[in-house]
Design a protein around this motif. Structure first.
Motif, PDB file in Angstrom:
ATOM      1  N   ASN A   1       0.808  -1.229   0.000  1.00 17.85           N
ATOM      2  CA  ASN A   1       0.000   0.000   0.000  1.00 17.85           C
ATOM      3  C   ASN A   1       0.837   1.274   0.000  1.00 17.85           C
ATOM      4  OD1 ASN A   1      -2.804  -1.019   0.130  1.00 17.85           O
ATOM      5  ND2 ASN A   1      -2.010  -1.988   1.987  1.00 17.85           N
ATOM      6  N   VAL A   2       1.806   1.318  -0.889  1.00 14.94           N
ATOM      7  CA  VAL A   2       2.654   2.509  -0.969  1.00 14.94           C
ATOM      8  C   VAL A   2       2.029   3.548  -1.890  1.00 14.94           C
ATOM      9  CG1 VAL A   2       4.916   3.366  -1.655  1.00 14.94           C
ATOM     10  CG2 VAL A   2       4.728   1.194  -0.476  1.00 14.94           C
ATOM     11  N   VAL A   3       1.374   3.071  -2.942  1.00 12.86           N
ATOM     12  CA  VAL A   3       0.795   4.001  -3.903  1.00 12.86           C
ATOM     13  C   VAL A   3      -0.730   3.859  -3.873  1.00 12.86           C
ATOM     14  CG1 VAL A   3       1.089   2.378  -5.840  1.00 12.86           C
ATOM     15  CG2 VAL A   3       0.905   4.816  -6.302  1.00 12.86           C
ATOM     16  N   GLY A   4      -1.402   5.015  -3.940  1.00 13.08           N
ATOM     17  CA  GLY A   4      -2.864   4.993  -3.878  1.00 13.08           C
ATOM     18  C   GLY A   4      -3.458   6.110  -4.700  1.00 13.08           C
ATOM     19  N   PHE A   5      -4.767   6.110  -4.789  1.00  9.58           N
ATOM     20  CA  PHE A   5      -5.430   7.192  -5.513  1.00  9.58           C
ATOM     21  C   PHE A   5      -5.646   8.382  -4.588  1.00  9.58           C
ATOM     22  CE2 PHE A   5      -6.949   3.887  -8.547  1.00  9.58           C
ATOM     23  CZ  PHE A   5      -6.447   4.483  -9.688  1.00  9.58           C
ATOM     24  N   VAL A   6      -5.567   9.571  -5.159  1.00  9.85           N
ATOM     25  CA  VAL A   6      -5.778  10.801  -4.407  1.00  9.85           C
ATOM     26  C   VAL A   6      -6.826  11.630  -5.145  1.00  9.85           C
ATOM     27  CG1 VAL A   6      -4.666  12.880  -3.502  1.00  9.85           C
ATOM     28  CG2 VAL A   6      -3.375  10.770  -3.687  1.00  9.85           C
ATOM     29  N   ASP A   7      -7.690  12.293  -4.368  1.00 10.47           N
ATOM     30  CA  ASP A   7      -8.699  13.183  -4.940  1.00 10.47           C
ATOM     31  C   ASP A   7      -9.725  12.403  -5.766  1.00 10.47           C
ATOM     32  OD1 ASP A   7      -9.943  15.649  -5.452  1.00 10.47           O
ATOM     33  OD2 ASP A   7      -8.004  16.636  -5.509  1.00 10.47           O
ATOM     34  N   ARG A   8     -10.572  13.098  -6.456  1.00 10.25           N
ATOM     35  CA  ARG A   8     -11.639  12.390  -7.171  1.00 10.25           C
ATOM     36  C   ARG A   8     -12.001  13.104  -8.466  1.00 10.25           C
ATOM     37  NH1 ARG A   8     -17.089  14.269  -4.040  1.00 10.25           N
ATOM     38  NH2 ARG A   8     -16.337  16.339  -3.541  1.00 10.25           N
TER      39      ARG A   8
ATOM     40  N   ARG B   1      -8.548  13.235 -10.092  1.00 10.87           N
ATOM     41  CA  ARG B   1      -7.994  12.036  -9.477  1.00 10.87           C
ATOM     42  C   ARG B   1      -6.619  11.715 -10.058  1.00 10.87           C
ATOM     43  NH1 ARG B   1     -10.094   5.975  -8.619  1.00 10.87           N
ATOM     44  NH2 ARG B   1     -10.126   5.813 -10.875  1.00 10.87           N
TER      45      ARG B   1
ATOM     46  N   GLY C   1      -0.799   8.697  -6.097  1.00 12.41           N
ATOM     47  CA  GLY C   1       0.154   9.355  -5.224  1.00 12.41           C
ATOM     48  C   GLY C   1       0.858   8.346  -4.339  1.00 12.41           C
ATOM     49  N   PHE C   2       2.176   8.527  -4.171  1.00 11.61           N
ATOM     50  CA  PHE C   2       2.941   7.656  -3.278  1.00 11.61           C
ATOM     51  C   PHE C   2       2.918   8.242  -1.877  1.00 11.61           C
ATOM     52  CE2 PHE C   2       4.645   6.393  -7.327  1.00 11.61           C
ATOM     53  CZ  PHE C   2       5.017   5.068  -7.165  1.00 11.61           C
ATOM     54  N   ILE C   3       2.981   7.371  -0.881  1.00 11.97           N
ATOM     55  CA  ILE C   3       3.220   7.828   0.487  1.00 11.97           C
ATOM     56  C   ILE C   3       4.740   7.918   0.608  1.00 11.97           C
ATOM     57  CG2 ILE C   3       2.902   7.305   2.933  1.00 11.97           C
ATOM     58  CD1 ILE C   3       0.208   7.538   1.657  1.00 11.97           C
TER      59      ILE C   3
ATOM     60  N   GLU D   1       7.083   8.391   2.869  1.00  6.81           N
ATOM     61  CA  GLU D   1       7.840   7.653   3.889  1.00  6.81           C
ATOM     62  C   GLU D   1       7.909   6.160   3.551  1.00  6.81           C
ATOM     63  OE1 GLU D   1       5.389   9.687   4.428  1.00  6.81           O
ATOM     64  OE2 GLU D   1       6.165  11.323   5.667  1.00  6.81           O
TER      65      GLU D   1
END
Lengths: 200, 150
Positions: free
Chosen positions: A142-149, A153, A156-158, A160
């Motif tokens: 779960n390092v990369v996920g979707f951001v916004d909508r 959209r 985005g990577f976290i 850290e």
């Protein structure tokens, strides 16, 4: 469990319950093009390139074959003037985001898609979700996920987590059809304040 | 917002991952925004990935990832309010607080936001401050209302 009988492009096909139309077609050698489908991941139905026409009791519908479960007496058409036109338009819309993606270009050529039909929208990401789903389902990182909508959209990577995990994995990199993922990764690395990502 | 309070809220919801949005909403209403440390604590305690929290916190407009002022001013820009002069209300309020929509002033007193309909078109033009509706607004009346907030 008795097999389910259905017709795909005129051919009688036997399928097991729970299979998708895409899988049933693949089992008899009918290849339906797709972008967001991946063997190790749950079907997602984001790219819509695998759109087919299904006929139930004389009514036809357009569905994404990767997510549509087989049912008895289903009549499926994977190539027709209508379907080809829809796929062409979908590919043209995707090409407006990523005109140089080799995968999209090849598919576009096959369906005669004009990459300049729609105004260019330089987001590069086509929201296929391959990276996000691979990271979550296969790697469980779960390092990369979707951001916004909506139209804003993006992936985005976290930072850290990316600093810790990504250098030794990068398994999502070859999955991305447009290289938007690699760009997002490099951008995250550049913006990560404390120090550059460890390269080992 | 200190992390002890975050822990209290998490415990109130029995540290259940399914209560994620409730926890976020509660922190949002107490703190007016979601600090990164709080989100990290939630991720750890509820055992949900940070990507999921990030997705949810950016998906819903109710959440803010940037600091917000003590008082939230919403000005309705819906059709009814618009034709009744909402743009002029917005101009006056912008001049009074000195910020544009989406911004927060330096002493963290006000955050200004335009909204598309507050659902009371008959009262238009409407200005909402901290959940209190001020209907039939006039540019001259805005200063009287805003001076009541500290």
């Amino acid at each position: 469990m008795s097999p389910i009988l259905l017709k795909i492009d005129g051919a009688k096909v036997q399928a097991q319950e729970g299979m998708s139309v895409w899988e049933a077609a693949a089992s008899v050698g009918i290849a339906i093009p797709s972008l967001c489908l991946h063997g190790q991941l749950e079907p997602y139905g984001a790219c819509r390139v695998c759109m087919v026409e299904v006929e139930v009791k004389g009514w036809t519908r357009l569905v994404a074959s990767c997510c549509y479960p087989v049912e008895p007496d289903l009549v499926v058409r994977t190539r027709s003037t209508k379907i080809d036109k829809i796929r062409k338009t979908i590919l043209e819309l995707l090409l407006a985001h990523a005109p140089d993606s080799p995968q999209l270009k090849a598919m576009g050529q096959e369906y005669g898609a004009n990459p300049n039909r729609f105004e260019k929208e330089a987001s590069f990401c086509v929201h296929c979700g391959l990276c996000v789903r691979y990271c979550a389902e296969v790697k469980k990182l779960n390092v990369v996920g979707f951001v916004d909508r909506g139209t804003r959209r993006e992936i985005g990577f976290i930072p850290e987590l990316a600093a810790k995990e990504c250098w030794n994995c990068k398994e999502c990199f070859p999955l991305c059809p447009t290289s938007a993922l690699q760009a997002a990764y490099v951008l995250t690395e550049a913006l990560y304040a404390p120090h550059p990502f460890p390269k080992s | 917002m200190d992390l002890e309070r975050v822990d209290q809220i998490i415990e109130k919801h029995n540290s259940e991952a399914s209560s994620l949005i409730q926890v976020l909403l509660e922190i949002q209403s107490e703190n007016h925004w979601l600090p990164k440390e709080a989100l990290e604590r939630i991720a750890q305690r509820l055992d949900v990935p940070m990507t999921r929290i990030q997705h949810i916190a950016t998906f819903y407009k109710a959440f803010s990832l940037v600091p917000k002022g003590r008082h939230e001013v919403h000005i309705c820009m819906g059709t009814a309010c618009h034709v009744r002069g909402a743009p002029r209300i917005l101009d006056t309020v912008q001049d009074l607080i000195g910020i544009k929509p989406g911004e927060t002033d330096l002493d963290m007193k006000f955050s200004l936001q335009t909204v598309n309909c507050l659902g009371c078109c008959a009262l238009g033009p409407v200005m909402e401050v901290d959940g209190v509706y001020h209907g039939k607004m006039a540019p001259a009346k805005t200063a009287d209302i805003l001076k009541n907030y500290e």
